[in-house]
Each structure stands twice: as C-alpha cells, then as structure tokens.
Motif scaffolding. Structure first.
Motif, mmCIF file in Angstrom:
data_model
loop_
_atom_site.group_PDB
_atom_site.id
_atom_site.type_symbol
_atom_site.label_atom_id
_atom_site.label_comp_id
_atom_site.label_asym_id
_atom_site.label_seq_id
_atom_site.Cartn_x
_atom_site.Cartn_y
_atom_site.Cartn_z
ATOM 1 N N THR A 178 54.111 53.628 19.994
ATOM 2 C CA THR A 178 54.832 52.710 19.114
ATOM 3 C C THR A 178 54.717 51.322 19.725
ATOM 4 N N THR A 179 54.527 50.321 18.868
ATOM 5 C CA THR A 179 54.326 48.971 19.374
ATOM 6 C C THR A 179 54.594 47.954 18.266
ATOM 7 N N ILE A 180 54.200 46.708 18.508
ATOM 8 C CA ILE A 180 54.487 45.608 17.577
ATOM 9 C C ILE A 180 53.186 44.956 17.125
ATOM 10 N N ASN A 181 53.060 44.737 15.835
ATOM 11 C CA ASN A 181 51.883 44.077 15.278
ATOM 12 C C ASN A 181 51.880 42.595 15.655
ATOM 13 N N LYS A 182 50.697 42.012 15.655
ATOM 14 C CA LYS A 182 50.561 40.590 15.969
ATOM 15 C C LYS A 182 50.423 39.806 14.669
ATOM 16 N N THR A 183 51.562 39.458 14.081
ATOM 17 C CA THR A 183 51.590 38.703 12.829
ATOM 18 C C THR A 183 52.566 37.537 12.961
ATOM 19 N N GLN A 184 52.497 36.625 12.013
ATOM 20 C CA GLN A 184 53.466 35.526 12.015
ATOM 21 C C GLN A 184 54.883 36.068 11.850
ATOM 22 N N LEU A 185 55.009 37.105 11.023
ATOM 23 C CA LEU A 185 56.327 37.699 10.796
ATOM 24 C C LEU A 185 56.876 38.325 12.069
ATOM 25 N N PRO A 214 47.275 46.821 14.462
ATOM 26 C CA PRO A 214 46.898 48.237 14.359
ATOM 27 C C PRO A 214 45.392 48.446 14.234
ATOM 28 N N GLU A 215 44.696 47.513 13.575
ATOM 29 C CA GLU A 215 43.245 47.644 13.443
ATOM 30 C C GLU A 215 42.565 47.595 14.809
ATOM 31 N N GLU A 216 43.054 46.711 15.670
ATOM 32 C CA GLU A 216 42.487 46.610 17.020
ATOM 33 C C GLU A 216 42.785 47.873 17.821
ATOM 34 N N LEU A 217 44.014 48.361 17.730
ATOM 35 C CA LEU A 217 44.384 49.573 18.460
ATOM 36 C C LEU A 217 43.579 50.775 17.979
ATOM 37 N N GLU A 218 43.416 50.897 16.659
ATOM 38 C CA GLU A 218 42.621 51.999 16.102
ATOM 39 C C GLU A 218 41.183 51.938 16.605
ATOM 40 N N GLU A 247 55.998 51.401 4.537
ATOM 41 C CA GLU A 247 54.546 51.370 4.366
ATOM 42 C C GLU A 247 53.891 50.254 5.176
ATOM 43 N N SER A 248 54.509 49.092 5.174
ATOM 44 C CA SER A 248 53.916 47.942 5.844
ATOM 45 C C SER A 248 53.958 48.095 7.361
ATOM 46 N N THR A 249 52.859 47.708 8.027
ATOM 47 C CA THR A 249 52.811 47.709 9.488
ATOM 48 C C THR A 249 52.900 46.285 10.041
ATOM 49 N N SER A 250 53.448 45.366 9.251
ATOM 50 C CA SER A 250 53.464 43.961 9.637
ATOM 51 C C SER A 250 54.394 43.663 10.802
#
Length: 283
Positions: A178-185, A214-218, A247-250
């Motif tokens: 479990t982790t945190i996405n890198k987004t502005q939000l 998540p794309e980078e982690l995948e 649903e959102s991974t933001s």
C-alpha cells in the motif's frame, strides 16, 4: 512509515548503510506512540480495517486450505517496515507466522513489548531490527507472503527494493503493497492538508517526490518477475477516521502481485542476491 533507504550501489562502494540517519531520528521521536490509537498513527490503525481483510481474503482465494479461526495458519509472512507491529499483530492473530523487520531498534522494542501481552502472538511473531537487504542472504525464498504497507514511498531505489522482495519470497508467493500515488491531489491532501493543516500524520513524514505512480510500480514489479493481480484505490476520510476502497488510484492505493513460479533461466538470480546484500550495513 518505514525507514528503508535502499540504494543501488556501485561495486566497491565505501558507504556502510542504506538507512537514512535523518529518518531514524525523525521516527525515533514517535517510536513510543505506535499503539496510541488517537495519536500520530491513528490513520494506520484504522487502515487495518481494510488492509487486513484485503490480505486475508486474497490469500484465501488462492488456497483451498481453510483453517477456520486461523485462516492463515501455515503461512510465513514478512512485514517489511513493521514499525510498532500494527499490521504484524492482526496477521499473527489470523494464524500466520510473522517476521517483522524495521531498522529502528526503538520500533522493535515497542513491537516486542506490545506482543508480549498476548502469549499467542508472542509465539507467532518475531521482530528483528534489520533492513530488508540485511536478511536477503539468510532468507532466500523463505516467505510465502511479503507485506510492505506505507513503505515504498520512503525508499531511495524502488527497483532494488522490489528485487530484494523477490529474493526472499517463495516462487508463486504474494507481495502486498500500500502506498501513495504521485499526483497533484496527493500533494495537496497527503502533505499540505494531512501534515501541515490537520496533523493526521506528523509533519515531514512524506516527501512528494518519493510518491510512486501505480503505473511505475506495476512496471517495476513486472520487470522483476511479478504478475500484478490487483490495483485498488483507497480513500481516507479524516472526519470519520475511516478508510474505504474506491476506483480511483489518485491518492492511496493497494497492490497485490504474485512472484513467477518459473525457475531462473540464467545467473541473474544470484546476481540479484549479491546486489541486494551489497547494500546491507550497520545503522
């Protein structure tokens, strides 16, 4: 909230440790507060309401063996960056044999002290003051499951971290992250609001630059022999203090990946072990 700073080092590196001394000092101040459910780690306590069932139900869906009140009996789980044992303990109560590692000795002392109140957990859980790289050589393909919850956003070299996870995981074993996405939000809510305004987590806990899309982690998982099975968004409600799936991974998200069961076709496995263990040192 781990202290792992894994660095992919060049041969003959004179650096002695992959653990960031500044991180140790930062988390050392909070080591005695892990089990305060209303304190700095309250969000991690409530995260158990969704992350523990996620791990349990996923593992049960992969196995025909059900052990009643101890559904995870027979499984060896490694909890990387275990802190005070907030995730290790519920996994132990489900019957698993859990090894929790964390490079901060104060965290391990806190975890050991807390598990000692429960004779069952005292037998099922062992804690070690260690980094992941330090146990690679002694634990090759030892664990059925690895959990790295709120850890990868604190590592310096994510690919090395995943390689080391692969080395200590059995073929067809499961990795939960479990982790945190890198987004502005995630910057606004995860750092500005959560740390600076509401104080949900201690200020300075996270660095947005280390958040992982998540794309980078995948991609890193798949390039290191893992098959990604699930990616699910997570949402924390600071008003209710509860977590839910979305649903959102933001913002936050959880990943389940399975290590390939195929034997290595070359010497890369041995090289990976050397690469991981080369980063070990004394804190």
């Amino acid at each position: 909230l781990s202290l792992f700073r894994l660095t992919l080092r060049r041969p003959f590196s004179t650096s002695r440790s992959s653990v960031d001394a500044k991180e140790i000092k930062k988390f050392q101040l909070l080591a005695h507060k892990w089990w305060d459910e209303e304190g700095e780690y309250s969000a991690l306590h409530s995260m158990n309401d969704i992350r523990v069932p996620f791990i349990r139900d996923t593992l049960l869906s992969m196995s025909s063996n059900y052990h009643g009140r101890a559904p995870l009996a027979g499984l060896k789980i490694l909890d990387v960056g275990c802190g005070g044992g907030l995730l290790s303990e519920p996994l132990g109560r489900l019957g698993a044999s859990v090894t929790g590692i964390d490079p901060l000795e104060d965290n391990i002392r806190t975890a050991d002290r807390h598990k000692s109140f429960d004779p069952v957990l005292a037998k099922r859980i062992q804690y070690k003051s260690s980094s992941l790289e330090e146990i690679v050589e002694e634990s090759v393909e030892t664990f059925d499951v690895i959990v790295a919850s709120e850890v990868v956003e604190h590592v310096a070299d994510l690919e090395t971290f995943i390689k080391c996870c692969s080395q200590v995981l059995k073929p067809e074993g499961s990795l939960f992250i479990t982790t945190i996405n890198k987004t502005q939000l995630s910057y606004v809510l995860g750092i500005v609001v959560a740390e600076k305004i509401m104080g949900i987590v201690p200020e300075g806990t996270h660095e947005w630059e280390k958040f992982v899309p998540p794309e980078e982690l995948e991609h890193i998982l798949e390039s290191n022999g893992f098959s990604v099975k699930t990616v699910s968004g997570m949402l924390y409600n600071p008003l209710s203090g509860s977590w839910s799936w979305m649903e959102s991974t933001s913002l936050n998200y959880a990943v389940h990946a399975v290590k390939s069961g195929a034997p290595p076709t070359d010497t890369s496995s041995e090289m990976d072990i050397q690469q991981c263990s080369a980063t070990a040192g004394t804190a």
